[in-house]
Design a protein around this motif. Structure first.
Motif, PDB file in Angstrom:
ATOM      1  N   GLY A  53       0.821  -1.211   0.000  1.00 30.65           N
ATOM      2  CA  GLY A  53       0.000   0.000   0.000  1.00 30.65           C
ATOM      3  C   GLY A  53       0.856   1.262   0.000  1.00 30.65           C
ATOM      4  N   CYS A  54       1.944   1.267   0.800  1.00 24.16           N
ATOM      5  CA  CYS A  54       2.855   2.417   0.837  1.00 24.16           C
ATOM      6  C   CYS A  54       3.494   2.651  -0.525  1.00 24.16           C
ATOM      7  N   ILE A  55       3.949   1.562  -1.152  1.00 20.31           N
ATOM      8  CA  ILE A  55       4.586   1.677  -2.466  1.00 20.31           C
ATOM      9  C   ILE A  55       3.588   2.224  -3.489  1.00 20.31           C
ATOM     10  N   SER A  56       2.342   1.751  -3.441  1.00 18.65           N
ATOM     11  CA  SER A  56       1.318   2.223  -4.376  1.00 18.65           C
ATOM     12  C   SER A  56       1.054   3.714  -4.197  1.00 18.65           C
ATOM     13  N   CYS A  57       0.984   4.170  -2.943  1.00 21.43           N
ATOM     14  CA  CYS A  57       0.758   5.595  -2.682  1.00 21.43           C
ATOM     15  C   CYS A  57       1.908   6.444  -3.220  1.00 21.43           C
ATOM     16  N   ILE A  58       3.147   5.966  -3.019  1.00 29.18           N
ATOM     17  CA  ILE A  58       4.315   6.715  -3.485  1.00 29.18           C
ATOM     18  C   ILE A  58       4.335   6.781  -5.011  1.00 29.18           C
ATOM     19  N   VAL A  59       4.094   5.642  -5.659  1.00 28.24           N
ATOM     20  CA  VAL A  59       4.099   5.609  -7.130  1.00 28.24           C
ATOM     21  C   VAL A  59       3.000   6.517  -7.688  1.00 28.24           C
ATOM     22  N   GLY A  60       1.800   6.417  -7.131  1.00 21.64           N
ATOM     23  CA  GLY A  60       0.700   7.265  -7.597  1.00 21.64           C
ATOM     24  C   GLY A  60       0.984   8.739  -7.390  1.00 21.64           C
ATOM     25  N   SER A  61       1.597   9.088  -6.246  1.00 21.86           N
ATOM     26  CA  SER A  61       1.925  10.488  -5.971  1.00 21.86           C
ATOM     27  C   SER A  61       2.949  11.021  -6.964  1.00 21.86           C
ATOM     28  N   ILE A  62       3.950  10.198  -7.305  1.00 27.05           N
ATOM     29  CA  ILE A  62       4.966  10.621  -8.277  1.00 27.05           C
ATOM     30  C   ILE A  62       4.324  10.882  -9.641  1.00 27.05           C
ATOM     31  N   VAL A  63       3.418  10.008 -10.055  1.00 26.87           N
ATOM     32  CA  VAL A  63       2.729  10.190 -11.342  1.00 26.87           C
ATOM     33  C   VAL A  63       1.914  11.480 -11.342  1.00 26.87           C
ATOM     34  N   ILE A  64       1.238  11.763 -10.232  1.00 22.63           N
ATOM     35  CA  ILE A  64       0.433  12.984 -10.139  1.00 22.63           C
ATOM     36  C   ILE A  64       1.323  14.220 -10.214  1.00 22.63           C
ATOM     37  N   VAL A  65       2.452  14.195  -9.490  1.00 21.76           N
ATOM     38  CA  VAL A  65       3.353  15.348  -9.480  1.00 21.76           C
ATOM     39  C   VAL A  65       3.924  15.607 -10.877  1.00 21.76           C
ATOM     40  N   ILE A  66       4.314  14.537 -11.576  1.00 20.00           N
ATOM     41  CA  ILE A  66       4.915  14.682 -12.905  1.00 20.00           C
ATOM     42  C   ILE A  66       3.936  15.312 -13.896  1.00 20.00           C
ATOM     43  N   HIS A  67       2.665  14.922 -13.810  1.00 22.86           N
ATOM     44  CA  HIS A  67       1.678  15.382 -14.789  1.00 22.86           C
ATOM     45  C   HIS A  67       0.753  16.461 -14.234  1.00 22.86           C
ATOM     46  N   ALA A  68       1.116  17.078 -13.112  1.00 22.22           N
ATOM     47  CA  ALA A  68       0.252  18.087 -12.500  1.00 22.22           C
ATOM     48  C   ALA A  68       0.134  19.320 -13.402  1.00 22.22           C
ATOM     49  N   PRO A  69      -1.033  19.946 -13.455  1.00 20.60           N
ATOM     50  CA  PRO A  69      -1.205  21.151 -14.288  1.00 20.60           C
ATOM     51  C   PRO A  69      -0.499  22.350 -13.673  1.00 20.60           C
ATOM     52  N   GLN A  70      -0.206  23.332 -14.499  1.00 27.22           N
ATOM     53  CA  GLN A  70       0.398  24.562 -14.016  1.00 27.22           C
ATOM     54  C   GLN A  70      -0.643  25.402 -13.276  1.00 27.22           C
ATOM     55  N   GLU A  71      -0.198  26.026 -12.193  1.00 29.62           N
ATOM     56  CA  GLU A  71      -1.110  26.839 -11.393  1.00 29.62           C
ATOM     57  C   GLU A  71      -1.276  28.229 -12.007  1.00 29.62           C
ATOM     58  N   HIS A  72      -2.531  28.625 -12.162  1.00 28.59           N
ATOM     59  CA  HIS A  72      -2.830  29.991 -12.601  1.00 28.59           C
ATOM     60  C   HIS A  72      -3.268  30.775 -11.380  1.00 28.59           C
ATOM     61  N   GLN A 212      -4.398  21.221 -20.776  1.00 28.19           N
ATOM     62  CA  GLN A 212      -3.645  19.967 -20.669  1.00 28.19           C
ATOM     63  C   GLN A 212      -4.086  18.984 -21.751  1.00 28.19           C
ATOM     64  N   SER A 213      -3.152  18.118 -22.129  1.00 32.15           N
ATOM     65  CA  SER A 213      -3.471  17.094 -23.118  1.00 32.15           C
ATOM     66  C   SER A 213      -4.269  15.967 -22.479  1.00 32.15           C
ATOM     67  N   VAL A 214      -4.908  15.187 -23.312  1.00 36.17           N
ATOM     68  CA  VAL A 214      -5.704  14.064 -22.821  1.00 36.17           C
ATOM     69  C   VAL A 214      -4.813  13.042 -22.103  1.00 36.17           C
TER      70      VAL A 214
END
Length: 282
Positions: A53-72, A212-214
């Motif tokens: 579960g810890c590994i899944s949370c870390i992997v998912g968080s990294i994916v979210i950070v990499i593809h996060a939208p730019q803040e306006h 953002q792209s699809v």
């Protein structure tokens, strides 16, 4: 308690500088830190399911950070108010408040004590409005500190009022849920519902995914689902750890003494009903 307050302040600041679709899912990292610290400091064994579960949370968080939208970042509270009064968000707010009123007035008195979705539905729906209000307040404070005062705008105080009402309602019904149901059940369901509705509300109001792209949006959703899966695995592992001996209870009825049970394994809970005595002997 001091570290919790510091953490909430840091979370508040994060909403000022980053979109909610990035900040809210990363809240799962606190679950990982708690599990790891409990393993070393409280001697709570982190099982294989919990590690996964810890590994899944870390992997998912990294994916979210990499593809996060730019803040306006809006330039004034009036701009935030224009975002809050756009038709799409007004429809979302009206639907949210309508559902909350139905849950509070109709379902909570009748089904609140036996249906966990009533309390958590109220908390999650109000929580989504809490986040967008707090984000607006944080941006107003940031602009004020930069020399562009937002205190004189009535919209600023309206956002403060909405945040206070939403937070009070959210905490009230969250406490009711924790008093009525098992924490191991409340926590993962509440995290999933609250995070999902917060992302929806933020995306509607601030248009976080605009431009953002699809593929990037799909990657963020996959990362979010991965984080949710890891959170559920962690809570499942903790729930199993809380009841490890539920299936190892054996019952014996004997006409002899306790000596006849000397070969029973120590990890079993054994009760002897002797014909010579009405007492139960462990």
């Amino acid at each position: 308690m001091v570290t919790m307050m510091v953490g909430e302040v840091a979370n508040f600041v994060a909403y000022v500088f980053a979109p909610a679709v990035l900040v809210t899912p990363l809240g799962a990292l606190s679950i990982i830190v708690s599990a790891v610290l409990a393993h070393f400091m409280l001697e709570e064994r982190l099982q294989k399911l919990g590690v996964l579960g810890c590994i899944s949370c870390i992997v998912g968080s990294i994916v979210i950070v990499i593809h996060a939208p730019q803040e306006h970042s809006p330039s004034s509270v009036e701009e935030i108010w224009n975002l809050a009064t756009q038709p799409a968000f007004l429809v979302y707010s009206a639907a949210t408040l309508s559902i909350v009123l139905v849950l509070v007035l109709h379902f909570e008195p009748r089904h609140g004590h036996n249906n966990i979705m009533v309390y958590l539905g109220i908390c999650s729906l109000m929580g989504s409005l809490t986040v967008v209000s707090i984000k607006a307040i944080g941006i107003a404070i940031k602009l004020t500190l930069e020399g562009i005062s937002q205190i004189t705008y009535p919209q600023t105080w309206l956002f403060v009022t909405v945040a206070v009402v939403c937070v009070s309602t959210q905490l009230n019904y969250l406490n009711k849920a924790l008093d009525t149901f098992n924490t191991a059940i409340v926590s993962p369901i509440y995290y999933v519902m609250f995070t999902t509705l917060t992302i929806v509300a933020s995306a509607i109001m601030f248009k976080d995914w605009s431009g953002q792209s699809v593929s990037s949006i799909a990657s963020e959703l996959c990362g979010f689902i991965t984080v949710i899966s890891g959170t559920l695995l962690l809570h499942t592992a903790r729930e199993q750890e809380m009841t490890p001996g539920a299936a190892s209870i054996s019952w014996y009825i004997s006409r002899g003494s306790a000596d006849t049970l000397k070969n029973v394994e120590d990890d079993h809970l054994v009760w002897l009903l002797s014909s010579d005595s009405p007492d139960y002997v462990k």
